[in-house]
Write an enzyme that holds these catalytic residues in place. Structure first.
Site: not given
Length: 400
Positions: A131, A161, A245
């Protein structure tokens, strides 16, 4: 002498004794006070003595006391941060903006973190989240020293992911060391390293513990409101915020044991950060390096969980037994796919794969993707028009 004369004599004697006692008590008090004064004076005199350098001896003793209580502030947290921090980089997602349907200029769409895990030849490889790079026209990597490098996307995997990007390796000095996430224990101290809220906070380190292992989080990959996947993650209370992230979860040996991915961001929730276990990361990034994607076993069917299908269609279309409320219905079969060759058809309802009970689509994908390999054969138990049957499916690689 009479009685009253005797009493009078005793009273005089007591008065005389009292006067002597008062006198002695007062004298003792004076002597004690004098001794205290002499002690204080002597101490003050000692405190004003100086050595040959002209420094007060009391000052000398004070310095000695300060030196005695000084401590070494180096800790395992600092050592772990020193070892791993420079391997954590910033990743900027640059996308073309559109204005009234016309191509616009490139603009930053967001930023995240990444971990340099390999340097080979003149290239360096960085793992991050899918993402973080999703939708990018260009990618830019910012090293720990501020150097900015153009980056190339090698491939990504929305199911886990994860993504891998490549940069020129000449400026890259530090490579992360991977640990073993299977060796982790609840309560073990860890640190999270990344760029929360953007590059202005690059290299931020937060400390916490392993709060839980093998946590399962539902993931809606295509954002249609339906759960597509159950991700197994590490839970930590180390602060993980937007921008973290793709960064590193690090043990006290300075080894990366997870790639930070998600945070439950609700007003009533505090201190729940999630990280992808490094033991799950390694085979994914190896596939991406080699193929540009993750190779998974392929059946060639579209699916729907029985529990999401109305009772009318469960009874009249799928013709399921009355007491059956779970399983996976086949909604379409691709021509010449492994499922088609095995004789599976639309409206068949899968209830078992080998000996594994299948209750929904997520369970089917988990077994297929995690337990089976390309080239394996799998025994499918299914219902067709209310009758239980079996079929052997030889799994292949998906043909694009």
């Amino acid at each position: 002498m009479g009685y009253f004369d005797e009493q009078e004599s005793n009273r005089k004697t007591r008065k005389s004794g009292s006067k002597i006692g008062y006198f002695l008590a007062a004298l003792a008090g004076v002597l004690i006070g004098a001794l205290l004064v002499l002690t204080v004076v002597n101490n003050n005199d000692t405190g004003t003595e100086t050595d040959n350098a002209g420094q007060s001896k009391n000052d000398e003793k004070s310095d000695e006391r300060v030196q005695d209580i000084s401590i070494d502030v180096t800790s395992a947290v600092i050592d772990a941060g020193d070892k791993a921090s420079d391997a954590v980089v910033g990743i900027t997602n640059i996308q073309q903006t559109n204005f009234w349907g016309q191509q616009g200029e490139a603009a930053e769409a967001g930023s995240g973190s990444g971990v340099v895990y390999k340097k080979e030849g003149d290239k360096a490889y960085i793992v991050t989240n899918n993402h973080v790079i999703e939708g990018a026209n260009e990618l830019e990597v910012t090293l720990a020293d501020g150097t900015k490098l153009p980056a190339k996307l090698m491939g990504s995997d929305p199911w886990t992911d994860l993504a891998v990007v490549e940069v020129a390796g000449s400026k890259v000095q530090t490579i992360a060391e991977f640990g073993k996430s299977t060796a982790l224990k609840p309560g073990e101290p860890v640190i999270a390293i990344g760029n929360p809220l953007g590059l202005q906070f690059s290299g931020s380190i937060t400390q916490g513990i392993i709060s839980g292992l093998e946590r399962t989080i539902e993931v809606d990959i295509n954002e249609d409101g339906q759960v597509d996947w159950n991700a197994e993650v590490i839970q930590t209370d180390a602060a993980i915020n937007p921008g973290n992230s793709g960064g590193a979860l690090v043990n006290m040996k300075g080894q990366v044991i997870g790639i930070n991915s998600m945070k439950i961001a609700e007003s009533a929730v505090e201190g729940i950060g999630l990280s992808i276990p490094i033991d799950s990361v390694v085979p994914i990034i190896n596939d991406i390096e080699k193929y540009g994607e993750v190779k998974r076993a392929f059946m060639g069917v579209s699916l729907a969980s029985v529990e999401e299908i109305s009772q009318y269609h469960q009874k009249n279309t799928l013709k399921l037994p009355q007491d059956m409320r779970s399983g996976v219905a086949i909604t379409s079969v691709q021509p010449n796919s492994p499922a088609a060759k095995a004789g599976l058809k639309e409206f068949d309802v899968i209830v078992k794969m080998d000996k594994e009970e299948i209750k929904d689509v997520v369970g089917l994908r988990k077994y297929l993707y995690n337990d089976k390999q390309i080239g394996d054969s799998i025994t499918i138990t299914y219902y067709r028009a209310g009758k239980k049957e079996t079929a052997a499916v030889k799994l292949t690689e998906e043909q694009l």
